[in-house]
Design an enzyme around this catalytic site. Structure first.
Site, PDB file in Angstrom:
ATOM      1  CB  ILE A 181      -0.500   6.186  26.112  1.00 57.73           C
ATOM      2  CG1 ILE A 181      -0.677   5.353  24.409  1.00 57.73           C
ATOM      3  CG2 ILE A 181      -0.642   4.404  26.528  1.00 57.73           C
ATOM      4  CD1 ILE A 181      -0.585   3.882  24.377  1.00 57.73           C
ATOM      5  CD  GLU A 182       1.776   5.467  30.398  1.00 59.92           C
ATOM      6  OE1 GLU A 182       0.188   5.421  31.457  1.00 59.92           O
ATOM      7  OE2 GLU A 182       1.309   4.797  29.779  1.00 59.92           O
ATOM      8  CB  THR A 183      -1.556  12.091  28.954  1.00 59.13           C
ATOM      9  OG1 THR A 183      -0.438  12.632  28.700  1.00 59.13           O
ATOM     10  CG2 THR A 183      -2.599  13.884  29.182  1.00 59.13           C
ATOM     11  CB  CYS A 188      -0.636  10.040  15.681  1.00 61.03           C
ATOM     12  SG  CYS A 188      -1.523  11.157  14.526  1.00 61.03           S
ATOM     13  CD  GLU A 225       3.874   8.196  19.773  1.00 61.51           C
ATOM     14  OE1 GLU A 225       3.351   8.153  20.780  1.00 61.51           O
ATOM     15  OE2 GLU A 225       2.683   8.340  18.164  1.00 61.51           O
ATOM     16  CD  GLU A 254      -9.033   9.655  17.065  1.00 62.83           C
ATOM     17  OE1 GLU A 254      -8.194   9.321  16.995  1.00 62.83           O
ATOM     18  OE2 GLU A 254     -10.093   9.845  16.818  1.00 62.83           O
ATOM     19  CE  LYS A 260      -3.939  21.093  28.530  1.00 61.62           C
ATOM     20  NZ  LYS A 260      -2.530  22.151  27.794  1.00 61.62           N
TER      21      LYS A 260
END
Ligand SMILES: NC(=O)c1ccc[n+]([C@@H]2O[C@H](COP(=O)([O-])OP(=O)(O)OC[C@H]3O[C@@H](n4cnc5c(N)ncnc54)[C@H](O)[C@@H]3O)[C@@H](O)[C@H]2O)c1
Ligand SMILES: C[N+](C)(C)CC=O
Length: 495
Positions: A230-232, A284, A385, A250, A175
């Site tokens: 990060i949250e996902t 990133c 970030e 990652e 996806k």
């Protein structure tokens, strides 16, 4: 405009929902494609196709050399269609065409690398402690892999997942980010052309909270590999507990770039700019936290500002453009809020911190390259970030202080150290808690070396041999060539 389709069980089909999504060029908001919008039922069908191909198809049991040959063909097709792929990547992300071309070379290199090592990882013979026995470890595919990718390096991040998963003999469902699916769709066409059998690769298009969530929750998926925020990542990790599926994450970075006074000044300035402003800082591993030794601070900031004044922003298709737009209106707003909060907290604007005034750029999501000075480690602009073209400058006066500042982050993806004193650099590197550290360079990655984060930048590694092992199970097999009874159970006269 033709509707671009999802790819399930070897067929290009519209989604069950009959919904579509418009894909926008971030340079001018033009609709450049319309794609079918998958829903959970499509994701379930894709998972079922991957399950059937794994349980009953030839892919997992083909020789690794045969799979490697198909992956090698994919690398060749990517190079054949490099210009079209680079064009689509720039159209969809806004990055410069030159950057997209570099990405396509890297991507072909990733498929080539895994094709080359496909049959070089045949397992291990163990020196067995059991008499008259043979002990060996064999590598087997993990099974059904869900793969979820972000919008900033759409096809590059996809290639880091597709190539190792395929050579290891897995089947998969990918996806891509719902806003940048174009190069992934094209690459699925190329993988079909290369001869990947039906059901082995499946592509669903659509939002994370439905299609992505299905991949992470579904108990028929054995591994979920995710690149994104990060949250996902946390949500996916929680969802993966449904069947204790293997997880590789990652995630983001807030990467320090330490500049000692004895560094080669001009190169350090040049590479500090490269470290942040490629793809408008939407990287990133962008070296957004520039940490400069006090004695050269003012001179260093001045040199950065002098160069930043000349950065040409514009269409990624314009040969002169050095920096394109941000990805979306929402992301532009996020970057503006992030910088404004930093200013409220005490940062000083050395340059930028606004949208460009140029009339030709008003339709796009542009933000000026920005340098903030007087930054301290407690500021949100230093800790969070921002994912935009923004450098924060901190000062240090001792080696220990530089390391302390560098490590003062929830992230641990990458970092850099600039000095001519290699012993000093190595002392710093040994203490820097990051998955990749560059000495006198920045933002270098290639297929042979592992990539991944310490701390909340994630876990697991992509690329290199480790990137292949992520997609393999290890099975220990013991063969006893002269079995003997142990005579332990059930003897009435046993002492
Ligand atoms: N570590 C690395 O190598 C690396 C590389 C590239 C990008 N990134 C990170 O990616 C982030 C930017 O990408 P983004 O904004 O697309 O990230 P994101 O987390 O918003 O989205 C990434 C992907 O996850 C999907 N998703 C969203 N919610 C989901 C859910 N509940 N379940 C399953 N999938 C879901 C999205 O649709 C998208 O495909 C940055 O933090 C960046 O640092 C990391
Ligand atoms: C991993 N990398 C550097 C290619 C892209 C990060 O966003």
């Amino acid at each position: 405009m033709d509707i671009k389709k999802q790819y399930i069980n070897g067929e290009w089909i519209l989604s069950n929902s009959n919904q579509t999504r418009e894909i926008m060029n971030p340079f001018n908001k033009e609709v450049v494609a319309v794609v079918t919008e998958s829903d959970r039922t499509d994701a379930k069908a894709a998972i079922q196709a991957a399950r059937d191909a794994f349980d009953h198809g030839e892919w997992p049991t083909m020789t690794s050399a045969e799979r490697g040959a198909i992956v090698q063909k994919i690398a060749e097709l990517i190079l054949r269609d490099k210009e079209e792929l680079a064009y689509l990547e720039t159209l969809d992300t806004g990055k410069t065409l030159e950057e997209s071309r570099w990405d396509m070379d890297d991507i072909a290199g990733v498929f080539q690398y895994y094709a080359d090592i496909a049959d070089k990882n045949g397992g291990e013979i163990i020196d067995s402690p059991i008499p008259n026995s043979e002990s060996k470890v064999v590598y087997e595919p993990v099974g059904i892999c869900g793969q979820i990718t972000p919008w900033n390096y759409p096809l590059l991040q996809a290639s880091w997942k597709l190539a190792p998963a395929l050579v290891a003999g897995n089947t998969l469902i990918m996806k891509p980010s719902e806003i940048t699916p174009l190069t992934t769709i094209k690459t699925f066409e190329l993988m079909e052309e290369a001869g990947v059998p039906k059901g082995v690769i499946n592509l669903v298009l659509g939002p994370g909270n439905t299609v992505g969530a299905e991949l992470s929750e579904n108990t028929d998926v054995d591994l979920i590999s995710f690149t994104g925020g990060i949250e996902t990542g946390k949500t996916i990790m929680r969802a993966a507990t449904s069947n204790v599926k293997k997880v590789a994450l990652e995630l983001g970075g807030k990467n320090p770039n330490i500049i000692f006074a004895d560094a080669d000044f001009d190169i350090a300035v040049d590479q500090a700019l490269n470290g942040v402003f490629f793809h408008a800082g939407q990287v990133c591993s962008a070296g957004t936290r520039v940490i400069v030794e006090e004695s050269i601070h003012d001179e260093f900031v001045k040199a950065l500002v002098d160069r930043v004044k000349n950065i040409k922003i514009g269409s990624g298709f314009d040969e002169d453009t050095e920096m394109g737009p941000l990805i979306s209106k929402e992301h532009l707003q996020k970057v503006m809020d992030y910088v404004n909060k930093g200013i409220e907290e005490g940062a000083t604007v050395a340059i930028g911190a606004k949208q460009p005034e140029d009339a030709a750029l008003q339709d796009g999501f542009f933000y000026m390259p920005t340098i903030l000075t007087d930054c301290t480690t407690d500021m949100s602009v230093v800790q969070n970030e921002g994912f935009g073209p923004v450098i924060t400058i901190e000062k240090f006066s001792t080696e220990e202080e530089a390391i302390k500042l560098a490590n003062d982050s929830i992230y641990g993806l990458s970092g850099g150290v600039w000095t001519k004193d290699i012993a000093k650099a190595e002392r710093c590197v040994a203490k820097m808690r990051m998955g990749t550290v560059w000495i006198n360079d920045f933002n270098i990655y290639f297929p042979h070396a592992p990539w991944g984060g310490y701390k909340q930048s994630g876990f697991g590694r992509e690329l290199g041999k480790t990137g292949l092992e992520e997609y393999q199970e290890q099975k220990h097999i013991l063969l006893n060539k002269q079995p003997e009874p142990s005579n332990w159970f059930g003897f009435s006269d046993k002492k």
